[in-house]
Design an enzyme around this catalytic site. Structure first.
Site, PDB file in Angstrom:
ATOM      1  N   LYS A 175       0.829  -1.208   0.000  1.00 36.86           N
ATOM      2  CA  LYS A 175       0.000   0.000   0.000  1.00 36.86           C
ATOM      3  C   LYS A 175       0.867   1.264   0.000  1.00 36.86           C
ATOM      4  O   LYS A 175       0.554   2.250  -0.672  1.00 36.86           O
ATOM      5  CB  LYS A 175      -0.938   0.007   1.212  1.00 36.86           C
ATOM      6  CG  LYS A 175      -1.837   1.257   1.313  1.00 36.86           C
ATOM      7  CD  LYS A 175      -2.728   1.421   0.088  1.00 36.86           C
ATOM      8  CE  LYS A 175      -3.503   2.734   0.090  1.00 36.86           C
ATOM      9  NZ  LYS A 175      -4.564   2.795   1.100  1.00 36.86           N
ATOM     10  N   LYS A 243      -0.142  11.830   5.472  1.00 39.20           N
ATOM     11  CA  LYS A 243       0.163  10.777   6.439  1.00 39.20           C
ATOM     12  C   LYS A 243       0.781   9.563   5.745  1.00 39.20           C
ATOM     13  O   LYS A 243       1.787   8.996   6.195  1.00 39.20           O
ATOM     14  CB  LYS A 243      -1.118  10.391   7.185  1.00 39.20           C
ATOM     15  CG  LYS A 243      -0.977   9.276   8.205  1.00 39.20           C
ATOM     16  CD  LYS A 243      -1.352   7.899   7.657  1.00 39.20           C
ATOM     17  CE  LYS A 243      -2.803   7.813   7.242  1.00 39.20           C
ATOM     18  NZ  LYS A 243      -3.143   6.438   6.787  1.00 39.20           N
TER      19      LYS A 243
END
Length: 302
Positions: A175, A243
């Protein structure tokens, strides 16, 4: 066990979590949900789900627990904290964390869960809000092969691509790589848009050409209307991509991988956030390119 009889606790009903939970309901799962936003619980109930007032109430007796939360801190608190998932999940339950967190957090969850008899998968997703609504997400799973196999019917109700990437943490590593590629592609698209418009080229025609050749991508296709209209409803907020780029750079540091483009894109995402665009969709990286090019982004005072 038939999917219609499986009980799922769903923790986190945000932009992605709500439609994903609803897709499980549509597939015949019994879903009990918990979130901190009461109106999201009302939405779940309207679709046939069961609202829960706490994590403990949601996970009690559930065969599968899914967490879909913003970041590492929330995942660690909900899973490992007082009143959390591991404190109340039954032995043999399968915890699937579909949040995007660091590989280290994924490994820590699995290690903490093992003595309690709870199986764990890290299974982050790609595809944004549209993919969550359509059930066409790409799911990258890390964990034991048997647990991935057990989760496949549920995961296939959420996504069209479900891949076992390896042991715990590898789903999150994949990811991270995904978020690197997406951010770099968004930035390249944004720069192309400004180049085309400042050159006097018809943008609609140009994007048609780009979308039909080697430059085509899911990013360009999904974000085309955002670029054309200069509107950025948050399918995936810049705050969250900021983030995620932190996760990317930390993971690269851990293994000694050089990411020169990744470092630059991370800085551009951080700059967009610092300029007040954090709540916008990540396609709003275009606004940063406009500022650098002497243009005033739509809706911003000149």
């Amino acid at each position: 066990m038939a999917p219609a009889k499986r009980s799922v606790a769903w923790i986190g009903l945000g932009i992605m979590g709500s439609p994903m939970a609803e897709n499980l309901l549509a597939a015949g799962y019994h879903v009990t949900g918990h979130t901190l936003e009461p109106h999201k619980l009302d939405r779940l109930a309207a679709r046939g789900g069961v609202p829960a007032a706490s994590v403990a109430e949601a996970v009690s007796g559930a065969e599968v627990v899914v967490t879909m939360l913003p970041a590492d801190a929330e995942v660690r608190a909900v899973v490992l904290g007082d009143g959390g998932v591991l404190e109340h999940a039954r032995r043999g339950a399968l915890l699937i964390d579909m949040s995007t967190v660091s590989p280290g957090t994924a490994v820590a969850l699995a290690r903490a869960a093992a003595p309690r008899g709870v199986r764990v998968l890290d299974a982050p997703v790609s595809g944004g809000e549209a993919g969550a609504v359509e059930g066409t997400l790409s799911v990258m799973a890390g964990g034991e092969a048997d647990d991935v196999a057990a989760a496949l019917p549920l995961l296939r109700a959420l996504g069209t691509t479900v891949t076992h990437c390896g042991p715990h943490g590898t789903g999150q590593t994949v990811k991270a790589a995904n978020q690197l590629v997406v951010a770099a592609t968004l930035q390249a698209c944004a720069e192309a848009v400004v180049l085309l418009e400042k050159s006097g080229v018809d943008l609609v025609a140009a994007l048609d050409v780009l979308g039909g050749g080697l430059a085509s991508s899911a990013v360009l296709s999904r974000k085309r209307e955002n670029f054309l209209s200069r509107t950025y409803p948050p399918g995936f907020r810049i705050d969250l991509h900021h983030k995620d780029m932190g996760i990317v750079l930390a993971a690269a540091r851990e293994v000694g991988a050089a990411l020169p483009l990744g470092g630059l894109v991370a800085a551009l995402v951080a700059a967009a956030r610092a300029q007040g665009d954090g709540g916008l969709d990540h396609s709003a990286l275009l606004r940063g390119v406009e500022r650098l090019s002497g243009l005033t982004p739509k809706g911003e005072a000149s």
